[in-house]
Design an enzyme around this catalytic site. Structure first.
Site, mmCIF file in Angstrom:
data_model
loop_
_atom_site.group_PDB
_atom_site.id
_atom_site.type_symbol
_atom_site.label_atom_id
_atom_site.label_comp_id
_atom_site.label_asym_id
_atom_site.label_seq_id
_atom_site.Cartn_x
_atom_site.Cartn_y
_atom_site.Cartn_z
ATOM 1 N N GLN A 1 0.877 -1.170 0.000
ATOM 2 C CA GLN A 1 0.000 0.000 0.000
ATOM 3 C C GLN A 1 0.910 1.213 0.000
ATOM 4 O OE1 GLN A 1 -3.767 -0.528 0.453
ATOM 5 N NE2 GLN A 1 -2.930 -2.397 -0.440
ATOM 6 N N GLY B 1 -11.636 3.455 4.425
ATOM 7 C CA GLY B 1 -10.801 2.546 3.652
ATOM 8 C C GLY B 1 -9.784 3.280 2.782
ATOM 9 N N HIS B 2 -8.900 2.502 2.156
ATOM 10 C CA HIS B 2 -7.840 3.114 1.350
ATOM 11 C C HIS B 2 -8.408 3.817 0.113
ATOM 12 C CE1 HIS B 2 -7.054 -1.149 -0.532
ATOM 13 N NE2 HIS B 2 -8.269 -0.777 -0.715
ATOM 14 N N ASN B 3 -7.781 4.943 -0.204
ATOM 15 C CA ASN B 3 -8.106 5.737 -1.392
ATOM 16 C C ASN B 3 -9.409 6.525 -1.282
ATOM 17 O OD1 ASN B 3 -5.878 4.377 -2.520
ATOM 18 N ND2 ASN B 3 -7.186 2.795 -3.387
#
Lengths: 355, 355, 355
Positions: free
Chosen positions: C220, C261-263
């Site tokens: 990540q 969450g990511h992004n």
């Protein structure tokens, strides 16, 4: 030993130290349960421990609390099984039955005889930081890297876990157990309060006004009161009051990852199961149960002995002794009736509706 | 540089150190993917990094895994794009296509070549507290203020994060990565286990009986077993067993803020997405997926390869390979059929019902 | 003093230090609210503090923001009450009314006059661990056992709480307040950012591919950007981006136990209430409200000023300015119409359906 070969018998000596053994006479006396039928060796056998039905041996005690596990009872090797009267005759011949109307409570008592709670080991670990103006009873155990700030008071025989931070002015009664990594501020705790690791108690509530250029924080000037015997689970969060106090009533128990908003006031012996959330200024009576992942909006009242089901979304007051579930909340019976009705109707429309 | 001018290219050198560059020949060999169509410079170009389609340059590698992003593929400047066969002819002429049936896996492999996991830097930070009876491999990295108690065993090349507390008797295999602020007690970990920051492993389950004067805690005398390759997300909580063990099966991955109750037993390669909760004594087979915010009651069984949808409320057993959603849970198809049916019926009742 | 006798008046001096008193003239000038009707002593009285309607005294200020509490207004002893124009004539005769179209904002301003935010007390606590390559403004307050790693930059007058860990390369602007036990990595923070205790910022997102032998992690390599004036609640988790950045827009506020969450990319002045979760790569516009326990799947877009209701399950894009609720999400009106329709239909089927 590889991890696959781990022994799954409870009470692993790497983690637990066991008391006992105990005679049946002692156990009967301590619990008030009734021994039936008497076995020949009832006067002489000593029970060395406790275990679940499927692994218990002839010198161990087990229990049955959920009829789902009756097949395990039939095959148990346990020397003694705690059961409700209805199941006494299901206990195998080689076992004795300890009969009681509340098997789980008797199990709690017997398990506690074998595995009593750790007591505080008096003393402050040399790595802890204690402000000179903190007042800590000499019987208190303070673990590594704990931080205790000015004007904190801690009563006798408390355990303060490693890495816990207790901010200015916090009051803690006697026999409290504060886990690791707890944040505790703006709070007053009664006796025998238990906070599990990572609990966050006393931070600002989610209070802000909408101004011209964005949100404007509102000082949160209430505190958190955790009355006697309250327990708060791991990583749960309890915001302090905005202008009143956030109060968790005597004996109430909160599970892990629970959220309590500012000004919430909870009565005695409430239960809040994991991942449930209670929004600001909502009030609970006594003996209220909030099941897992339920959510309550703010400014409502939940009556004594009400039960709120799992994942329930409560948007208005709930009457005492009622059971609600669904989102929005409705009586249990109505919810399941609605679900069944919809399933039936949608199914019967199959021929016409499918494309 | 103000925060608005932040460079959003991935792999910011303040946080990440990059390996490479790599030739196409090496990447093809390492991943087993197929290069097509060949570009003139395929033998000589060196790829220096990875980036998403919209920012990648001619010496960078990108990928397409979600057809939602096909418009970005058309405009990418990436020198190489990992794609499924179906999209190979959508890769722009100036880019090469690395074709594979599992683009996301190839992306994982290539990304790991450029950004390999940090290795343990052997040594114990001088601020950490290590009990003299802990057994720690000399290759282990222990970060500032970690606390490691008596009879803890830690295998080779583990990383123990800052401020983590590992209680008496905990066993940790090899190559594990324990984040910051983790609480770890009553637990046995296999190899390559990863715990993210703030995870709480091994605390008492939510077990108590109802006595005359309030709730009576039941000693929780099981442990937590995290098998090889398990990952547990930030601020998640896993309670230890009451009389059995709580077991997370090999390769299973739990996201952030997940709750696992006592005695839960989970098979191999399960996925539990953020904010989901599994109540006590429930069992999962292998390759089960529990989506975000789903909740499972206790004492049920979820079959192998079953999928439980987001926010699903599961109140009874789920068969292997089935997909359920809704609260209460029902098959995916039935749920969406019911939703559509209700919307249609309520809409068509408009004239009559509105007031 | 036993816990039952606790004084529940706000602003407990064990926890809060109060400024003031202030004259009415000063308060009117500072807030822009209008005094009506004038009381005789309006020029001379000094107000010493603030309190809720039910406990305020004649030298204290209170406010009414929720008509639910009108009965308390009728009985208040507060010397001054902040109200909207519609309620000005409901203020008791012995009190003055401070009238404004935004009572909650005026309350925020006045409360902040009496209880201004703590300022940083410059200095690094001797127990903190600071890497020699960290760059920390001399006006910063660093509390006990904080860990600040290499190449971290911290701007002026920040407060870094006890036990907080700030990993390599993190950039922090000015006037930020980082609570206790925070984990902060791979992140860039603007000015006046507030992180509450136990927040986890910047850990790996939940990203992995399915390989032959189990899951394969995907590096990540994005970061987290928290723009100016962002607030993140206790025990909330924000994963860093996978290949893009996770961005929380200026002035947005996240409550406790929120998962990002990511992004995820969030615009300005969004509100995310406790226990809500936003899955990877979802985008929010400006002024979006996500209520408690709502969940959003990944890769969708929520328009400006949209409002997502409590426990809502959002599976597709939401238009700007729309209100949705239910799981799956639908317009507010439709949801409640469906609920009412189903209840009515199921009820009317009673005779036929019950068994």
């Amino acid at each position: 030993m590889s991890i696959e070969q781990e022994n799954h018998h409870p009470g692993d000596s790497r983690f637990f130290s066991k008391s006992g053994p105990y005679t049946i006479e002692y156990l009967v006396k301590e619990t008030g349960a009734q021994l039936t039928p008497p076995r020949k060796d009832v006067d002489t056998v000593e029970f060395s421990g406790i275990a679940p039905l499927q692994v218990a041996t002839s010198t161990e005690i087990s229990f049955l609390d959920n009829k789902r596990y009756l097949p395990l009872l039939a095959e148990t090797k346990a020397g003694l099984v705690i059961v409700a009267p209805a199941f006494a005759d299901k206990v195998p011949e080689a076992s004795a039955a300890l009969v009681t109307s509340n098997p789980y409570l008797v199990w709690a008592k017997i398990a506690t005889l074998f595995y009593p709670k750790d007591k505080a080991k008096p003393g402050v670990h040399p790595t802890a930081y204690i402000h000179p103006d903190a007042v800590i009873d000499p019987s208190v155990e303070v673990q590594p890297f704990a931080v205790i700030m000015n004007n904190v008071h801690i009563g006798k025989e408390c355990i303060i876990g490693a890495h816990t931070v207790i901010e200015q002015g916090v009051q803690i009664g006697e026999y409290c157990r504060i886990g690791n990594h707890v944040s505790l501020s703006h709070a007053v705790l009664g006796d025998r309060v238990t906070l599990y690791s990572g609990a966050r108690i006393g931070q600002d509530g989610f209070g802000f006004a909408v101004g011209d250029k964005g949100f404007v924080s509102i000082p949160q000037i209430g505190k958190v009161v955790l009355q006697n015997d309250v327990e708060v689970g791991a990583n749960s969060t309890i915001d302090r009051g905005s202008v009143r106090d956030t109060i968790i009533g005597e004996g109430s128990r909160l599970d892990n990852l629970v959220q309590i908003g500012h000004n919430v006031q909870m009565g005695r012996c409430c239960i809040v199961v994991s991942q449930a959330g209670i929004s600001g200024s909502t009030q609970l009576g006594d003996f209220v149960t909030i099941a897992a992942q339920a959510g309550l909006i703010g400014h409502i009242h939940i009556g004594d002995h009400a039960r709120v089901g799992a994942q329930c979304g409560v948007m208005s007051d709930v009457e005492a002794k009622s059971d609600v579930i669904g989102s929005p909340a409705m009586p249990f019976k109505e919810f399941f009736k609605n679900v069944a009705f919809l399933r039936r109707m949608a199914k019967s429309s199959k021929g016409k509706e499918d494309n």
